[in-house]
Motif scaffolding. Structure first.
Motif, PDB file in Angstrom:
ATOM      1  N   HIS A  11       0.812  -1.223   0.000  1.00 25.92           N
ATOM      2  CA  HIS A  11       0.000   0.000   0.000  1.00 25.92           C
ATOM      3  C   HIS A  11       0.841   1.265   0.000  1.00 25.92           C
ATOM      4  CE1 HIS A  11      -2.890  -3.009   1.413  1.00 25.92           C
ATOM      5  NE2 HIS A  11      -3.852  -2.179   1.053  1.00 25.92           N
ATOM      6  N   ASN A 195      -8.252   3.300  -1.136  1.00 27.80           N
ATOM      7  CA  ASN A 195      -8.712   2.135  -1.891  1.00 27.80           C
ATOM      8  C   ASN A 195     -10.003   2.507  -2.602  1.00 27.80           C
ATOM      9  OD1 ASN A 195      -9.913  -1.187  -0.832  1.00 27.80           O
ATOM     10  ND2 ASN A 195      -9.482  -0.429  -2.860  1.00 27.80           N
ATOM     11  N   ARG A 215      -4.765   1.539  -3.784  1.00 28.11           N
ATOM     12  CA  ARG A 215      -5.294   0.171  -3.852  1.00 28.11           C
ATOM     13  C   ARG A 215      -6.535   0.172  -4.729  1.00 28.11           C
ATOM     14  NH1 ARG A 215      -6.523  -3.432   1.555  1.00 28.11           N
ATOM     15  NH2 ARG A 215      -8.265  -4.708   0.823  1.00 28.11           N
TER      16      ARG A 215
END
Length: 247
Positions: A11, A195, A215
């Motif tokens: 990440h 994300n 992400r």
């Protein structure tokens, strides 16, 4: 390096972590074979594959069994879609977290659709438990403000992202994002890795990388697309009265 650290580092690299969502051992093995760096589960896909509706309708024990089988048959980091934790009892929540850790998972998703206050109580309880027991688990805090159609969703998502970071979350998952400008606003305002789900209007990995996304996941779309192909195949077999498309 343990799988939690590997997953955490994924990440914080230059390129976003592109992650595919599995629902059983075979789908997870296909994802690993294709060269993905990690596997996520989709709670909706797992539930649907077993005849349940999404939204914690599947018993936690059945979810855990599937996740355990996936982890036992793959070698890359696994993160588990834990929905709302499958309980509102904090002691039971700790038990669920421990069982997820015990099978070897590197992370979880946790949803805030019960509201900010309840989510923060759960998140702080989990992070406190992890600290107390000296364990690591990547917590991807999912906010549902866009899909719940709350007023001023951008401002709320940013505020929640900051609160969730302070409470110990490792990532912020904002579902329902459909335009680049909103993504950029959230990335610039929240320090957590963002994300998103790669929807049709945000499907380019390179573009999302340029926006600062860290992400990119597929939610239940891989499951839906796969079974859509099977649907087409069996319908064609029935219509043509031939098995030729299987060969």
């Amino acid at each position: 390096m343990n799988q939690y650290q590997t997953f955490y580092d994924l990440h914080h690299q230059a390129q976003p972590l592109l992650i595919a969502n599995a629902w059983n051992v075979k789908s997870a093995q296909i994802i690993e074979k294709a060269g993905f760096s990690a596997i996520a589960t989709s709670s909706g896909a797992i539930a649907s594959s077993l005849g349940y509706n999404d939204g914690e309708q599947i018993p936690f024990e059945e979810l855990l069994y599937i996740v355990k089988r996936i982890k036992a048959n793959t070698n890359i980091p696994l993160t588990v879609d834990l929905e709302r934790g499958y309980t509102n009892d904090l002691e039971m929540l700790h038990s669920h977290i421990q069982q997820i850790i015990d099978i070897g998972a590197a992370g979880i998703n946790l949803e805030d659709n019960q509201g900010e206050d309840i989510f923060l109580e759960k998140l702080k309880s989990i992070t406190g438990y992890l600290t107390q027991t000296n364990q690591k688990l990547f917590i991807n805090a999912r906010t549902d403000v866009f899909v719940q159609k709350l007023d001023n969703p951008v401002e709320i998502a940013i505020n929640r992202g900051k609160l969730y970071k302070d409470a110990g979350a490792d990532g912020l998952f904002v579902i329902g994002l459909k335009d680049a400008e909103t993504v950029k606003k959230i990335v610039s305002a929240v320090e957590l890795p963002l994300n998103v789900v790669g929807v049709s209007t945000l499907s380019s990995v390179d573009e999302l990388a340029d926006f600062g996304v860290k992400r990119i996941s597929m939610a239940g779309m891989l499951y839906g697309a796969g079974y859509g192909k099977i649907d087409e195949l069996v319908s064609s077999i029935k219509k043509e009265n031939s098995l030729s498309q299987l060969y």
